[in-house]
Design a protein around this motif. Sequence first.
Motif, PDB file in Angstrom:
ATOM      1  N   GLY A   1       0.821  -1.206   0.000  1.00 58.03           N
ATOM      2  CA  GLY A   1       0.000   0.000   0.000  1.00 58.03           C
ATOM      3  C   GLY A   1       0.854   1.255   0.000  1.00 58.03           C
ATOM      4  N   ALA A   2       1.934   1.236   0.769  1.00 58.81           N
ATOM      5  CA  ALA A   2       2.842   2.383   0.815  1.00 58.81           C
ATOM      6  C   ALA A   2       3.485   2.623  -0.548  1.00 58.81           C
ATOM      7  N   GLY A   3       3.842   1.533  -1.225  1.00 57.27           N
ATOM      8  CA  GLY A   3       4.428   1.655  -2.556  1.00 57.27           C
ATOM      9  C   GLY A   3       3.456   2.255  -3.554  1.00 57.27           C
ATOM     10  N   LEU A   4       2.186   1.851  -3.462  1.00 64.42           N
ATOM     11  CA  LEU A   4       1.166   2.412  -4.352  1.00 64.42           C
ATOM     12  C   LEU A   4       1.002   3.909  -4.113  1.00 64.42           C
TER      13      LEU A   4
ATOM     14  N   ASN B   1      19.856  -6.135  -9.756  1.00 61.90           N
ATOM     15  CA  ASN B   1      18.715  -5.668 -10.548  1.00 61.90           C
ATOM     16  C   ASN B   1      18.223  -6.762 -11.480  1.00 61.90           C
ATOM     17  N   LEU B   2      19.178  -7.441 -12.117  1.00 61.89           N
ATOM     18  CA  LEU B   2      18.849  -8.497 -13.078  1.00 61.89           C
ATOM     19  C   LEU B   2      18.116  -9.658 -12.415  1.00 61.89           C
ATOM     20  N   SER B   3      18.390  -9.882 -11.133  1.00 59.72           N
ATOM     21  CA  SER B   3      17.785 -11.020 -10.433  1.00 59.72           C
ATOM     22  C   SER B   3      16.278 -10.863 -10.272  1.00 59.72           C
ATOM     23  N   PHE B   4      15.750  -9.679 -10.566  1.00 60.59           N
ATOM     24  CA  PHE B   4      14.305  -9.447 -10.437  1.00 60.59           C
ATOM     25  C   PHE B   4      13.556  -9.598 -11.758  1.00 60.59           C
ATOM     26  N   ILE B   5      14.272  -9.921 -12.829  1.00 60.85           N
ATOM     27  CA  ILE B   5      13.610 -10.006 -14.136  1.00 60.85           C
ATOM     28  C   ILE B   5      12.509 -11.065 -14.134  1.00 60.85           C
ATOM     29  N   GLY B   6      12.800 -12.221 -13.587  1.00 56.77           N
ATOM     30  CA  GLY B   6      11.788 -13.282 -13.538  1.00 56.77           C
ATOM     31  C   GLY B   6      10.553 -12.851 -12.769  1.00 56.77           C
ATOM     32  N   TRP B   7      10.774 -12.142 -11.658  1.00 58.30           N
ATOM     33  CA  TRP B   7       9.654 -11.643 -10.871  1.00 58.30           C
ATOM     34  C   TRP B   7       8.856 -10.610 -11.659  1.00 58.30           C
ATOM     35  N   ARG B   8       9.555  -9.770 -12.430  1.00 56.04           N
ATOM     36  CA  ARG B   8       8.873  -8.764 -13.244  1.00 56.04           C
ATOM     37  C   ARG B   8       7.968  -9.424 -14.279  1.00 56.04           C
ATOM     38  N   ILE B   9       8.499 -10.444 -14.937  1.00 56.75           N
ATOM     39  CA  ILE B   9       7.713 -11.157 -15.949  1.00 56.75           C
ATOM     40  C   ILE B   9       6.490 -11.802 -15.309  1.00 56.75           C
ATOM     41  N   LEU B  10       6.688 -12.411 -14.145  1.00 55.23           N
ATOM     42  CA  LEU B  10       5.579 -13.040 -13.428  1.00 55.23           C
ATOM     43  C   LEU B  10       4.526 -12.000 -13.043  1.00 55.23           C
TER      44      LEU B  10
ATOM     45  N   GLU C   1       2.750  -6.796  -9.173  1.00 57.61           N
ATOM     46  CA  GLU C   1       3.644  -5.650  -8.985  1.00 57.61           C
ATOM     47  C   GLU C   1       3.397  -4.961  -7.648  1.00 57.61           C
ATOM     48  N   ILE C   2       2.186  -5.066  -7.135  1.00 55.22           N
ATOM     49  CA  ILE C   2       1.857  -4.427  -5.851  1.00 55.22           C
ATOM     50  C   ILE C   2       2.745  -4.985  -4.740  1.00 55.22           C
ATOM     51  N   PHE C   3       3.055  -6.276  -4.832  1.00 55.61           N
ATOM     52  CA  PHE C   3       3.888  -6.918  -3.817  1.00 55.61           C
ATOM     53  C   PHE C   3       5.352  -6.998  -4.249  1.00 55.61           C
TER      54      PHE C   3
END
Length: 257
Positions: free
Chosen positions: A24-27, A198-207, A216-218
């Motif tokens: 929520g804070a991120g949003l 930074n690159l280690s989050f690519i899979g999470w971004r795609i998901l 993306e909220i989490f």
Amino acid sequence: MLKAKDFRYYARESLRGRWLKAGGAGLVAGLFGGAISSGWSSGSSGGGAETGSSSAAGSEVLASLGSGPDVPPMFLAILMGVVLVLLLWAIVILVIGGATTLGYAKYNLNLVDDKEPKLKDIFSQYDRLGTGFGMQFFRGLFTFLWSLLFVIPGIIKAYEYSMVPYILAENPQISCERAFELSKQMTKGEKWKIFVLNLSFIGWRILGVLCCCVGEIFLEPYYEATFAELYQVMREKAHERNISDFNELPGFFPEQA
């Protein structure tokens, strides 16, 4: 230096029991133009650009519709209102986005430093609108100018300035110029490791995209908490290398809560 998986682990530990609150804070931070460690898509400049593009597109649509024979006046009035709101919001984001970024940096530092982060942290730096604006303006300008030499130099500069929001959030007395200098020194020899993190989050971004962007909220608080953990380590190394001291980068210790 810790590995990417270590930073992510410590971030998850900091977020334990706080995922929904941090999401929520991120949003809220994103709505008001706040972004810290997104590299080349940072802060209010990105938000303002997107809003400006939307406004320009709306103006083109409005012009094309205005030339049509059967456009209802009410529809034109509503569309003009939407375009005006987007333009006004772009101006608001331009003004407050930097201060929101500083507030969101403070929120995440509190999160990873065993202090209770509060939503009001995001708005706690609005007395530093000039500092926030200067930070965002020069980060965007320097990154853009280096990007003109092809994309890679711009990305390198984005990593070089990635510690600036945390430095300014941690020490309100420090100048923007000194914060940029410190960030440059702190990231010297560390940019590849930051890139790998930074690159280690690519899979999470795609998901997150595959989940209709709901993920993306989490993901965003996970990402920001990870880079706040990174800053903690970089701050400690700056002390060890005599780049800075505890008077300049005091840290957030539990006894200060």
